[in-house]
Design a protein around this motif. Structure first.
Motif, PDB file in Angstrom:
ATOM      1  N   LYS A 128      42.324  42.121  53.754  1.00 61.50           N
ATOM      2  CA  LYS A 128      42.698  41.064  54.689  1.00 61.50           C
ATOM      3  C   LYS A 128      42.831  41.562  56.128  1.00 61.50           C
ATOM      4  CE  LYS A 128      44.941  38.475  50.991  1.00 61.50           C
ATOM      5  NZ  LYS A 128      46.196  37.939  50.413  1.00 61.50           N
ATOM      6  N   PRO A 129      41.757  42.130  56.678  1.00 58.16           N
ATOM      7  CA  PRO A 129      41.844  42.647  58.042  1.00 58.16           C
ATOM      8  C   PRO A 129      41.854  41.543  59.087  1.00 58.16           C
ATOM      9  CG  PRO A 129      39.596  42.784  57.264  1.00 58.16           C
ATOM     10  CD  PRO A 129      40.423  42.294  56.095  1.00 58.16           C
ATOM     11  N   ASP A 130      42.491  41.820  60.208  1.00 55.69           N
ATOM     12  CA  ASP A 130      42.402  40.928  61.355  1.00 55.69           C
ATOM     13  C   ASP A 130      40.925  40.808  61.747  1.00 55.69           C
ATOM     14  OD1 ASP A 130      42.219  40.574  64.466  1.00 55.69           O
ATOM     15  OD2 ASP A 130      44.243  39.901  63.921  1.00 55.69           O
ATOM     16  N   PRO A 131      40.459  39.592  62.072  1.00 55.07           N
ATOM     17  CA  PRO A 131      39.034  39.422  62.401  1.00 55.07           C
ATOM     18  C   PRO A 131      38.533  40.389  63.470  1.00 55.07           C
ATOM     19  CG  PRO A 131      40.061  37.283  62.122  1.00 55.07           C
ATOM     20  CD  PRO A 131      41.165  38.297  62.027  1.00 55.07           C
ATOM     21  N   LYS A 132      39.401  40.790  64.390  1.00 60.79           N
ATOM     22  CA  LYS A 132      38.990  41.716  65.438  1.00 60.79           C
ATOM     23  C   LYS A 132      38.786  43.131  64.907  1.00 60.79           C
ATOM     24  CE  LYS A 132      41.423  39.115  69.030  1.00 60.79           C
ATOM     25  NZ  LYS A 132      42.530  39.159  70.038  1.00 60.79           N
ATOM     26  N   GLU A 133      39.382  43.428  63.743  1.00 58.39           N
ATOM     27  CA  GLU A 133      39.312  44.778  63.191  1.00 58.39           C
ATOM     28  C   GLU A 133      38.463  44.871  61.927  1.00 58.39           C
ATOM     29  OE1 GLU A 133      43.367  45.783  62.552  1.00 58.39           O
ATOM     30  OE2 GLU A 133      43.898  45.771  64.694  1.00 58.39           O
ATOM     31  N   ALA A 134      37.936  43.736  61.456  1.00 59.21           N
ATOM     32  CA  ALA A 134      37.145  43.728  60.218  1.00 59.21           C
ATOM     33  C   ALA A 134      35.851  44.511  60.412  1.00 59.21           C
ATOM     34  CB  ALA A 134      36.829  42.296  59.803  1.00 59.21           C
ATOM     35  N   PRO A 135      35.518  45.407  59.472  1.00 61.82           N
ATOM     36  CA  PRO A 135      34.302  46.209  59.631  1.00 61.82           C
ATOM     37  C   PRO A 135      33.025  45.387  59.528  1.00 61.82           C
ATOM     38  CG  PRO A 135      35.300  46.593  57.478  1.00 61.82           C
ATOM     39  CD  PRO A 135      36.280  45.773  58.255  1.00 61.82           C
ATOM     40  N   THR A 136      33.048  44.314  58.715  1.00 63.47           N
ATOM     41  CA  THR A 136      31.905  43.416  58.564  1.00 63.47           C
ATOM     42  C   THR A 136      32.458  42.032  58.238  1.00 63.47           C
ATOM     43  OG1 THR A 136      31.691  43.666  56.151  1.00 63.47           O
ATOM     44  CG2 THR A 136      30.540  45.298  57.530  1.00 63.47           C
ATOM     45  N   ASN A 137      31.557  41.110  57.903  1.00 60.08           N
ATOM     46  CA  ASN A 137      31.989  39.804  57.391  1.00 60.08           C
ATOM     47  C   ASN A 137      31.658  39.667  55.904  1.00 60.08           C
ATOM     48  OD1 ASN A 137      29.165  39.560  57.648  1.00 60.08           O
ATOM     49  ND2 ASN A 137      29.308  37.357  57.994  1.00 60.08           N
ATOM     50  N   MET A 138      31.488  40.808  55.205  1.00 60.12           N
ATOM     51  CA  MET A 138      31.164  40.784  53.770  1.00 60.12           C
ATOM     52  C   MET A 138      32.461  40.889  52.965  1.00 60.12           C
ATOM     53  SD  MET A 138      27.598  42.946  53.540  1.00 60.12           S
ATOM     54  CE  MET A 138      28.243  44.446  54.280  1.00 60.12           C
ATOM     55  N   ALA A 139      32.822  39.785  52.338  1.00 61.38           N
ATOM     56  CA  ALA A 139      34.121  39.672  51.676  1.00 61.38           C
ATOM     57  C   ALA A 139      33.979  39.776  50.167  1.00 61.38           C
ATOM     58  CB  ALA A 139      34.769  38.328  52.029  1.00 61.38           C
ATOM     59  N   ILE A 140      34.952  40.447  49.556  1.00 61.10           N
ATOM     60  CA  ILE A 140      34.971  40.574  48.097  1.00 61.10           C
ATOM     61  C   ILE A 140      35.413  39.259  47.485  1.00 61.10           C
ATOM     62  CG2 ILE A 140      35.998  41.819  46.160  1.00 61.10           C
ATOM     63  CD1 ILE A 140      36.585  44.121  48.161  1.00 61.10           C
ATOM     64  N   ILE A 141      34.679  38.783  46.480  1.00 59.59           N
ATOM     65  CA  ILE A 141      35.094  37.606  45.727  1.00 59.59           C
ATOM     66  C   ILE A 141      35.519  38.047  44.326  1.00 59.59           C
ATOM     67  CG2 ILE A 141      33.729  35.990  47.062  1.00 59.59           C
ATOM     68  CD1 ILE A 141      31.605  36.064  44.906  1.00 59.59           C
ATOM     69  N   GLY A 142      36.013  37.115  43.558  1.00 58.51           N
ATOM     70  CA  GLY A 142      36.720  37.462  42.329  1.00 58.51           C
ATOM     71  C   GLY A 142      35.884  37.866  41.140  1.00 58.51           C
ATOM     72  N   ARG A 143      34.982  38.826  41.320  1.00 54.77           N
ATOM     73  CA  ARG A 143      34.195  39.388  40.231  1.00 54.77           C
ATOM     74  C   ARG A 143      34.099  40.895  40.423  1.00 54.77           C
ATOM     75  NH1 ARG A 143      34.988  34.847  39.378  1.00 54.77           N
ATOM     76  NH2 ARG A 143      33.658  33.231  38.496  1.00 54.77           N
ATOM     77  N   TYR A 144      34.437  41.644  39.380  1.00 58.66           N
ATOM     78  CA  TYR A 144      34.413  43.100  39.450  1.00 58.66           C
ATOM     79  C   TYR A 144      33.866  43.667  38.144  1.00 58.66           C
ATOM     80  CZ  TYR A 144      38.182  42.209  42.908  1.00 58.66           C
ATOM     81  OH  TYR A 144      38.945  41.745  43.949  1.00 58.66           O
ATOM     82  N   ILE A 145      33.189  44.803  38.223  1.00 52.91           N
ATOM     83  CA  ILE A 145      32.964  45.686  37.085  1.00 52.91           C
ATOM     84  C   ILE A 145      33.697  46.979  37.438  1.00 52.91           C
ATOM     85  CG2 ILE A 145      31.304  46.927  35.652  1.00 52.91           C
ATOM     86  CD1 ILE A 145      30.955  43.936  35.383  1.00 52.91           C
ATOM     87  N   LEU A 146      34.627  47.405  36.593  1.00 53.21           N
ATOM     88  CA  LEU A 146      35.452  48.572  36.913  1.00 53.21           C
ATOM     89  C   LEU A 146      35.292  49.655  35.857  1.00 53.21           C
ATOM     90  CD1 LEU A 146      38.738  46.751  38.015  1.00 53.21           C
ATOM     91  CD2 LEU A 146      36.865  47.563  39.466  1.00 53.21           C
ATOM     92  N   THR A 147      35.215  50.891  36.305  1.00 53.29           N
ATOM     93  CA  THR A 147      35.206  52.023  35.385  1.00 53.29           C
ATOM     94  C   THR A 147      36.655  52.370  35.027  1.00 53.29           C
ATOM     95  OG1 THR A 147      35.060  53.487  37.324  1.00 53.29           O
ATOM     96  CG2 THR A 147      33.007  52.948  36.176  1.00 53.29           C
ATOM     97  N   PRO A 148      36.892  52.938  33.845  1.00 53.80           N
ATOM     98  CA  PRO A 148      38.273  53.073  33.355  1.00 53.80           C
ATOM     99  C   PRO A 148      39.150  54.020  34.158  1.00 53.80           C
ATOM    100  CG  PRO A 148      36.724  54.154  31.863  1.00 53.80           C
ATOM    101  CD  PRO A 148      35.909  53.360  32.831  1.00 53.80           C
ATOM    102  N   ASP A 149      38.568  54.904  34.976  1.00 53.76           N
ATOM    103  CA  ASP A 149      39.407  55.766  35.811  1.00 53.76           C
ATOM    104  C   ASP A 149      40.207  54.980  36.838  1.00 53.76           C
ATOM    105  OD1 ASP A 149      36.638  55.424  36.836  1.00 53.76           O
ATOM    106  OD2 ASP A 149      37.398  56.529  38.569  1.00 53.76           O
ATOM    107  N   ILE A 150      39.861  53.697  37.011  1.00 51.42           N
ATOM    108  CA  ILE A 150      40.593  52.859  37.966  1.00 51.42           C
ATOM    109  C   ILE A 150      42.069  52.748  37.588  1.00 51.42           C
ATOM    110  CG2 ILE A 150      40.218  50.608  36.845  1.00 51.42           C
ATOM    111  CD1 ILE A 150      39.919  51.296  40.625  1.00 51.42           C
ATOM    112  N   PHE A 151      42.373  52.835  36.289  1.00 52.14           N
ATOM    113  CA  PHE A 151      43.771  52.674  35.870  1.00 52.14           C
ATOM    114  C   PHE A 151      44.654  53.786  36.431  1.00 52.14           C
ATOM    115  CE2 PHE A 151      41.681  50.420  32.158  1.00 52.14           C
ATOM    116  CZ  PHE A 151      42.084  49.158  32.543  1.00 52.14           C
ATOM    117  N   ASN A 152      44.201  55.034  36.332  1.00 56.39           N
ATOM    118  CA  ASN A 152      44.989  56.140  36.886  1.00 56.39           C
ATOM    119  C   ASN A 152      45.073  56.065  38.403  1.00 56.39           C
ATOM    120  OD1 ASN A 152      45.901  57.495  34.588  1.00 56.39           O
ATOM    121  ND2 ASN A 152      43.984  58.632  34.373  1.00 56.39           N
ATOM    122  N   ILE A 153      43.999  55.593  39.025  1.00 54.14           N
ATOM    123  CA  ILE A 153      44.028  55.437  40.489  1.00 54.14           C
ATOM    124  C   ILE A 153      45.065  54.390  40.877  1.00 54.14           C
ATOM    125  CG2 ILE A 153      42.691  54.742  42.514  1.00 54.14           C
ATOM    126  CD1 ILE A 153      40.202  55.858  41.102  1.00 54.14           C
TER     127      ILE A 153
END
Length: 244
Positions: A192-217
């Motif tokens: 949720k960056p301020d529009p002036k500080e956003a690196p791009t306009n490419m936003a994550i939407i509610g779909r992910y594929i996650l590898t299991p190491d994400i849990f420890n992270i």
């Protein structure tokens, strides 16, 4: 192979108030189907049959929806309304549904970590049911699994949004990897960056594929924006290693 899909469904749905005061946001209908049913159908189309749902207080309607209602079945048996239950009957017969409860609402990252007991040590999909995704070709999850099969790392779905709306989303920066502008190797992620500080306009939407190491992270991720454990912050750690 992605065999399980996690549905974080414990939040209060405050963006949808007052409709969600007594109704889970995942059960809000689009035409005659609740949002979460669209999500389950998308996962099933992608070859996933094990649905893991993280629920919370006031979410009993989700469990009831993916169960047989014998009284209702009896009432409409043999009538013109019986075919209306055909789709949900099919889902119940093809899929396995398991549930665990998020006791405290500490953000999406924490909700995903709560689902670890249902997922185990394997890659998995995540669907946020309040993001309804449609496609004229293969479903979104099906397309993402193709990307996962090729690169064997976590995958997030993105969409272009107006620059002034970046403060509503997690936003990525990245480099194209397949010679087109369809797939990017993520180099940065900001919640949720301020529009002036956003690196791009490419936003994550509610779909992910996650590898299991994400849990420890996630376990080692400190609360971020809004005092919540953000999945964006955890994914950034994977992205630093070129793994998103």
């Amino acid at each position: 192979m992605i065999k399980k899909c996690l549905f974080p469904a414990a939040g209060y749905g405050t963006r949808f108030l007052p409709a969600t005061k007594a109704t889970p946001k995942e059960m809000l209908p689009v035409l005659t189907k609740p949002l979460i049913q669209y999500g389950v159908e998308e996962a099933l189309e992608a070859g996933i049959t094990t649905m893991a749902i993280v629920t919370g207080r006031g979410k009993r309607a989700i469990e009831d929806h993916f169960d047989i209602s014998y009284e209702l079945e009896h009432q409409i048996k043999g009538t013109a309304k019986e075919p209306l239950l055909a789709e949900i009957r099919s889902l119940i017969s093809q899929c396995t549904f398991s549930y665990t409860r998020q006791v405290e609402m500490k953000g999406l990252g924490h909700a995903i970590l709560t689902g670890e007991t249902l997922i185990g040590n394997e890659p998995f999909a995540v669907v946020l049911a309040d993001d309804l995704c449609t496609s004229h070709s293969d479903g979104i999850l099906s397309q993402m699994i193709e990307v996962y099969d090729k690169y064997q790392c976590s995958v997030v779905a993105i969409e272009e949004v107006p620059k002034e709306e970046t403060d509503k989303y997690g936003v990525i920066a990245g480099n194209p990897v397949d010679g087109t502008d369809h797939t990017y190797r993520v180099t940065d992620m900001v919640e949720k960056p301020d529009p002036k500080e956003a690196p791009t306009n490419m936003a994550i939407i509610g779909r992910y594929i996650l590898t299991p190491d994400i849990f420890n992270i996630i376990r080692n991720t400190k609360p971020g924006k809004g005092g919540e454990i953000q999945i964006t912050d955890a994914l950034l750690e994977q992205a630093k290693a070129g793994r998103v």
